[in-house]
Design a protein around this motif. Structure first.
Motif, PDB file in Angstrom:
ATOM      1  N   ILE A 107      -0.450   8.069   0.034  1.00 32.89           N
ATOM      2  CA  ILE A 107      -1.434   7.367   0.854  1.00 32.89           C
ATOM      3  C   ILE A 107      -1.470   7.867   2.290  1.00 32.89           C
ATOM      4  O   ILE A 107      -2.501   7.810   2.954  1.00 32.89           O
ATOM      5  CB  ILE A 107      -1.168   5.841   0.823  1.00 32.89           C
ATOM      6  N   SER A 156      -5.502  10.556   5.094  1.00 34.80           N
ATOM      7  CA  SER A 156      -5.526  11.468   3.952  1.00 34.80           C
ATOM      8  C   SER A 156      -5.219  12.915   4.322  1.00 34.80           C
ATOM      9  O   SER A 156      -4.664  13.671   3.522  1.00 34.80           O
ATOM     10  CB  SER A 156      -6.884  11.393   3.244  1.00 34.80           C
ATOM     11  N   ASP A 214       0.825  -1.210   0.000  1.00 30.98           N
ATOM     12  CA  ASP A 214       0.000   0.000   0.000  1.00 30.98           C
ATOM     13  C   ASP A 214       0.859   1.260   0.000  1.00 30.98           C
ATOM     14  O   ASP A 214       0.399   2.327  -0.438  1.00 30.98           O
ATOM     15  CB  ASP A 214      -0.923  -0.002   1.224  1.00 30.98           C
ATOM     16  N   VAL A 249       1.267   3.311  -3.214  1.00 29.38           N
ATOM     17  CA  VAL A 249       0.182   4.161  -3.721  1.00 29.38           C
ATOM     18  C   VAL A 249       0.509   5.616  -3.399  1.00 29.38           C
ATOM     19  O   VAL A 249       0.857   5.954  -2.260  1.00 29.38           O
ATOM     20  CB  VAL A 249      -1.175   3.775  -3.097  1.00 29.38           C
TER      21      VAL A 249
END
Length: 805
Positions: free
Chosen positions: A282, A317, A276, A279
């Protein structure tokens, strides 16, 4: 009856004969294909798994590895399709109603065109007089092939990019795309999800993309800008018989695939999204992602979550914010407040939106002077990088990456109680030692003034020791300018990492600026170096008496205690092994190196054999003139000597002549061999030390020899410089290089002859014979060449049986 059977047999034979071309009279229907000359690639109709639609595509061996699709967004729903040349000369795909569902769409009125499938997987539409009109590499699907350029032109908006399939069973254009992008002078590869970044490679440093955790790269990657304003990226492989491809799949992953002959299938060797953390962004701004941690996201030192509730729910985020304001941001600055500092992160993908600056900038001071600067980093191939906005998409690696320095308030740095205690103890112990030593010296000399005399004499003794290392030499160390250690420390900002130019077998090299403004390169002997006093003194003695435009200039040296340093002129364009030039510039560099060697061998006061000639020891000045450097391994000959024997083999595997590597014999012809290897590297754009061809087990020399014998020299030459208008000059230069790498020293030309041949003063060149070391060297696989030898500038090996002279 016999006649009818004969006609049917001929028709069947014609259908079964493989062809690689489509023209106005030769087309293919749904059940037919064309195959490249070598049988690697096939063009025809296929149906994806779990689908009933028909598409025209190119595949490798089996249609399970489709590399290009024509009618991606216009599938056929039956088997009535045809691929042919239309009346206007375009390559088209027609359905059962003779309607065009796909076309090359080239502006041409000629019907004298044909489409050919090459062994590189490229489909080319060409016209007899106008040449290539269109090729599939300019309109890629989801696969990046060797030699295929992805490019972006900021002025015209033109893009050549990969576009993913919508799903594994649907080749139509999906949400993800991959392209190369340049921001100011920083180049990166991005994967986009529609218009949003989904993954990025990290900045390109001229050799690799620094944001990938891979420790090494299997291929020759190239990126930059061309004369038309295009920013491009592509890669090459050593053998066209192998296939290594990058596929952008429907999930937005860029996957590296290679063919496994044993299993007869494509295997994944690397993927851009292994966790992850890959990405894009992230963890939000001012945070770092580490796939080995749980949770994977954490705030940078000096920062805290912007929304702690969301952060605790692993919604990262919104990212992090600074916990303590910087000193320069405060409206009312406290004079007593300490200056902001930097928190160091190692082995990371640096944030997005870097701003590059010249290589010789002082990164730390430049960032401190600008309150908007929130971080900086340095890479020798890029120079200084700084950030003024949010630090986004930082990732922690276990290997590779760069160092990142994040600006924080002084109070957020580690200044704890334990640190204060350690500092206090250290100061106390050092003070006691100094006082004790001073007292002993005072008791011995009966006069305090002799303490300082003793300190000065230590430095003088060091100088005399080095002079005694070279008995009989007429060159004295006093003839050089002696530099104080403090002066060099000041010039290099205490040998700060941002001033580091590179690393060799001798040790690190730093850029420095003296008080008079003169820029210098300071080569500092490392304690871990395999080289020592002998090599240091050797370089001082050799280069201090040499003056030539193609030799690096030595300004002086420093000898204080355990410190040994050489001070050279600073050359801003680094070494030859990291730069790319056009043919004229490469030829000029080859000729300049040859002239420098001729000076060493014949025209200088001292007759010198370099013994470690390679690309990293060729430096380039502002005008890209080559200068030979690193004379630590050089040997000086007397007037009647022309060869010698040694028990200690020094140099770099891949550049050593056979008689030197195997028997310890060296002469001018040893340097000629190294020059030949270097010339082939410059011509081909490939390193001999890292060249591989698994099928033929060839070195670069062996590969060059095969291409020469097969009159296929264009396959050897770097496509960046190959130009048909210079074919004769390139051919002549390759011919000369092959003459220089002959197995027997007597068969190699002298450097004087090489220069005459380069300048076409010698009309006839004798044909070369098979060069030395065409097979990969066992030396490279032995224990003595493992580890750092692959990257070090100095390799040593013992010769157990050797004849004395």
């Amino acid at each position: 009856m016999f006649f009818v059977l004969f006609i049917l047999c001929c028709y069947a034979l014609d259908i079964g004969t493989a062809t690689d071309t489509i023209n106005s009279s030769q087309f293919i229907k749904d059940n037919e294909t064309i195959t490249s000359a070598g049988g690697n690639f096939t063009l025809g109709f296929f149906t994806p798994q779990n689908s009933t639609n028909r598409f025209v595509g190119i595949w490798w061996h089996t249609n399970s590895t489709v590399i290009w699709v024509a009618n991606r967004n216009q599938p056929l729903n039956d088997s009535s399709g045809v691929v042919t040349i239309s009346e206007d000369g375009n390559l088209v795909v027609l359905n059962g109603h003779n309607q065009v569902i796909w076309s090359t769409n080239v502006s041409t009125t000629s019907s004298n065109t044909s489409a050919q499938l090459s062994d590189s997987g490229k489909l080319v539409l060409a016209e007899t007089t106008r040449g290539t009109l269109w090729d599939s590499f300019q309109q890629p699907s989801n696969t990046l092939m060797p030699g295929m350029k992805t490019l972006t032109n900021a002025k015209t908006g033109r893009k050549v990019e990969l576009t993913a399939w919508k799903s594994p069973s649907n080749p139509s254009v999906g949400s993800f795309s991959a392209s190369v992008l340049r921001r100011i002078n920083i180049l990166e590869v991005f994967i986009w999800n529609e218009t949003r970044p989904y993954w990025r490679s990290g900045p390109w440093n001229g050799v690799i993309f620094t944001g990938t955790p891979m420790s090494s790269f299997l291929y020759s990657f190239k990126a930059g800008d061309d004369e038309e304003g295009n920013t491009y990226f592509y890669y090459t492989i050593p053998s066209p018989l192998e296939i290594f491809i990058y596929v952008l799949n429907s999930r937005g992953q860029l996957i590296n695939l290679s063919w496994n002959d044993t299993n007869e299938e494509m295997e994944i060797s690397w993927t851009s999204q292994e966790s992850d953390c890959d990405v894009y962004g992230i963890c939000g701004p001012f945070s770092i992602c580490n796939a080995k941690n749980s949770p994977i996201c954490s705030c940078l030192k000096g920062f805290e979550p912007r929304n702690k509730e969301e952060w605790n729910r692993q919604n990262w985020s919104s990212g992090c914010v600074r916990s303590t304001p910087l000193r320069c941001e405060k409206v009312s600055q406290n004079v007593s407040a300490k200056e902001d500092g930097f928190s160091q992160l190692q082995m990371v993908k640096v944030p997005d939106f870097p701003e590059g600056s010249p290589v010789d900038s002082e990164c730390r001071s430049q960032c401190l002077e600008n309150c908007s600067c929130v971080a900086y980093s340095y890479d020798i191939g890029i120079g200084c990088m700084s950030w003024t906005g949010n630090l986004l998409d930082i990732q922690q690696f276990s290997e590779g990456g760069l160092e990142l320095y994040v600006r924080v308030a002084d109070s957020d740095l580690e200044h704890g109680t334990h640190t204060a205690i350690i500092i206090g103890i250290t100061v106390t112990v050092v003070t006691i030692i100094i006082v004790t030593c001073a007292y002993v010296m005072w008791r011995t000399s009966n006069h305090p003034a002799k303490i300082w005399h003793s300190i000065r004499s230590t430095r003088n003794r060091n100088i005399k020791d080095f002079q005694r290392l070279k008995k009989g030499e007429q060159v004295k160390l006093q003839e050089l300018l002696l530099f104080d250690f403090e002066r060099l420390a000041t010039a290099t900002n205490n040998f700060h990492l941002s001033n580091k130019l590179g690393q060799g077998g001798f040790g690190p090299v730093y850029k420095g600026k003296l008080q008079d403004g003169k820029e210098v390169a300071v080569k500092r002997l490392s304690r871990a170096s395999g080289q020592g006093q002998e090599e240091f003194m050797n370089e001082v003695v050799v280069i201090s008496k040499l003056q030539h435009r193609n030799l690096v200039r030595l300004f002086g040296c420093c000898i204080e205690g355990d410190e040994k340093m050489l001070i050279y002129e600073y050359l801003p364009n680094k070494s030859l092994d990291v730069l790319i030039f056009d043919w004229k510039k490469r030829y000029s560099i080859i000729e300049g190196i040859a002239r420098g060697l001729l000076y060493l061998h014949r025209d200088s006061r001292l007759r010198i054999i370099h013994r470690d000639l390679k690309t990293s020891n060729i430096l380039l000045d502002e005008e890209l003139n080559p200068k030979i450097s690193d004379f630590g391994m050089a040997r000086i000959f007397g007037g009647t000597e022309d060869h010698a024997n040694t028990n200690r083999i020094v140099g770099t595997y891949g550049y050593m002549s056979p008689e030197y590597a195997m028997q310890g014999l060296f002469s001018e012809k040893s340097d000629v061999f190294s020059f030949g290897v270097l010339a082939l590297e410059i011509l081909s754009g490939r390193r001999n030390s890292s060249f591989y061809d698994d099928e033929h087990v060839l070195s670069l020399l062996g590969f060059a020899w095969i291409q020469w014998k097969e009159d296929n020299i264009s396959s050897l030459i770097d496509p960046e410089v190959y130009d048909r208008s210079h074919h004769k000059d390139i051919l002549r230069c390759t011919h000369i290089a092959l003459l220089c790498v002959q197995e027997l020293a007597i068969d190699r030309p002298s450097m004087a002859a090489v220069i005459s041949m380069l300048n076409s003063e010698v009309a006839f060149l004798r044909p070369p014979s098979q060069p030395a070391f065409i097979l990969r060297q066992n030396l490279l696989n032995s224990e003595s060449s493992k580890g750092s030898h692959r990257f070090s500038s100095t390799n040593t090996a013992s010769i157990t049986t050797i004849s004395g002279r």
